[in-house]
Design an enzyme around this catalytic site. Structure first.
Site, short mmCIF file in Angstrom:
data_model
loop_
_atom_site.label_atom_id
_atom_site.label_comp_id
_atom_site.label_asym_id
_atom_site.label_seq_id
_atom_site.Cartn_x
_atom_site.Cartn_y
_atom_site.Cartn_z
N MET A 52 46.17 32.15 71.69
CA MET A 52 46.93 32.09 70.44
C MET A 52 46.23 32.95 69.39
O MET A 52 46.46 32.78 68.19
CB MET A 52 47.06 30.64 69.96
N GLY A 58 34.57 32.57 73.13
CA GLY A 58 35.15 31.79 74.23
C GLY A 58 36.29 32.56 74.90
O GLY A 58 36.37 32.67 76.13
N HIS A 59 37.17 33.14 74.08
CA HIS A 59 38.27 33.95 74.63
C HIS A 59 37.70 35.18 75.35
O HIS A 59 38.19 35.57 76.41
CB HIS A 59 39.19 34.46 73.51
N GLN A 83 54.14 23.76 70.71
CA GLN A 83 53.04 22.85 71.07
C GLN A 83 52.38 22.22 69.84
O GLN A 83 51.39 21.51 69.97
CB GLN A 83 52.00 23.56 71.96
N GLY A 170 40.15 28.22 79.41
CA GLY A 170 38.84 27.68 79.08
C GLY A 170 38.73 26.20 79.42
O GLY A 170 39.70 25.44 79.29
N ASP A 173 39.50 23.07 76.78
CA ASP A 173 40.75 22.30 76.81
C ASP A 173 40.93 21.76 78.22
O ASP A 173 41.80 22.22 78.97
CB ASP A 173 41.92 23.20 76.39
N VAL A 199 32.25 28.00 75.75
CA VAL A 199 31.19 28.80 75.10
C VAL A 199 30.83 28.09 73.80
O VAL A 199 31.72 27.65 73.05
CB VAL A 199 31.67 30.24 74.83
N SER A 209 39.11 28.35 67.60
CA SER A 209 39.71 29.08 66.47
C SER A 209 39.77 28.19 65.24
O SER A 209 39.70 28.65 64.11
CB SER A 209 41.11 29.57 66.82
#
Ligand code: PAF
Length: 304
Positions: A52, A58-59, A83, A170, A173, A199, A209
């Site tokens: 998103m 992490g991304h 969502q 990741g 989640d 991460v 985020s």
């Protein structure tokens, strides 16, 4: 991806005085038709990293793993309205597309799919993917009604449009990851799902985020989440397998931090997300809490 379109010189600003000019080899596609035709012209293995946006390390860990394991990497950036609940942060969710594109170009991503809401959900859209049972109804499913229906629906649509061989998510989640694994199994989607560990910042805060919302004081208080995981892990390391004792250790650690409001602590089966009484095989320890208005989640693998 198809050579040519979308490539060229780009200018990006960092929000202040800094302007960078870079040569971009990436395609940026904003329509479903453009994405599908780029995909149709692409031989070899294709990875998708759904995001998103407002990208962090992490991304980028997902993107690097996808880059290492596939010939082509597509990243999607789409803040998916379905969502988010009506009282949630869809409108104010952090967005920084210029910075995202700069980061992805530096990772040698081949294409970025950035559709509009109308493109993903055209007028008259009414095709939902809803998985039922404890996996989607407990924990995040209970705290955010409709959340996993929105996630499953958008991920199924992204898979149909991009047709990746592999997709990367990741472990931060953890429940979402299992929902997507089940989605792929139940719909017989020809996509391999791969996961990458959470991460963390050097002080232990899981990257998210939503960390961008935190004031300095809230960010300090938010460290209670990762501390609560470590407290339960230490007990497990000392041979405690009683799930309620592990939950209590995590809850007590969070209670010591007045700046954080606990929503749940769970010791769950890592596939069904049903609560456990004993940790006799690998399980998930999950926490959700608020620091100020910001809702944060974190989790750890409990391996007895
Ligand atoms: O994890 C996320 O960022 C989102 O839930 C996802 C998987 C991109 C779907 O919108």
């Amino acid at each position: 991806m198809r050579p040519g379109s979308g490539r060229g010189l780009r200018v990006a600003r960092d929000g202040g005085d800094h302007v960078s000019v870079y040569w971009c080899l990436m395609e940026v596609l904003s329509t479903v038709a453009a994405m599908q035709s780029a995909r149709a012209a692409t031989p070899g293995s294709v990875a998708l990293v759904p995001t998103m946006g407002c990208l962090h390390e992490g991304h980028l860990a997902l993107v690097r793993r996808a880059r290492a394991e596939n010939e082509h990497v597509v990243v999607s950036i789409f803040v998916n309205p379905t969502q988010f609940g009506p009282q949630e942060d869809f409108e104010r969710y952090p967005r920084d597309p210029e910075r995202d594109l700069r980061l992805l170009a530096a990772e040698r991503v081949d294409a970025v799919f950035m559709p509009t809401v109308e493109e993903m959900y055209p007028p008259g859209f009414d095709e939902w993917v809803e998985l039922r049972g404890p996996l989607t109804e407990r924990l995040e499913g209970a705290a955010r009604p409709g959340h996993f229906r929105g996630v499953a629906t958008v991920v199924a649509r992204l898979f149909r449009i991009v047709q990746p061989h592999r997709a990367y998510f990741g472990e931060k989640d953890a429940q979402q990851l299992q929902v997507i694994r089940r989605l792929v199994r139940e719909l017989h989607l020809p996509v391999e799902i791969l996961s990458v560990p959470t991460v963390r910042e050097p002080d232990g805060l899981a990257m998210s985020s939503r960390n961008a919302y935190l004031s300095a004081e809230e960010r300090r208080a938010a460290l209670a989440l990762s501390r609560s995981l470590r407290a339960a892990e230490r007990l497990l390391g000392n041979g405690v397998t009683d799930a309620e004792t592990l939950r209590r250790a995590a809850r007590d650690e969070i209670a010591r931090e007045p700046g954080v409001r606990l929503e749940y602590v769970s010791v769950s089966d890592g596939e069904t997300f049903e609560e456990l009484e004993q940790v006799e095989r690998p399980a998930r320890l999950l926490v959700a809490a608020r620091a100020g208005r910001t809702r944060l989640i974190d989790n750890a693998l409990l391996a007895p």
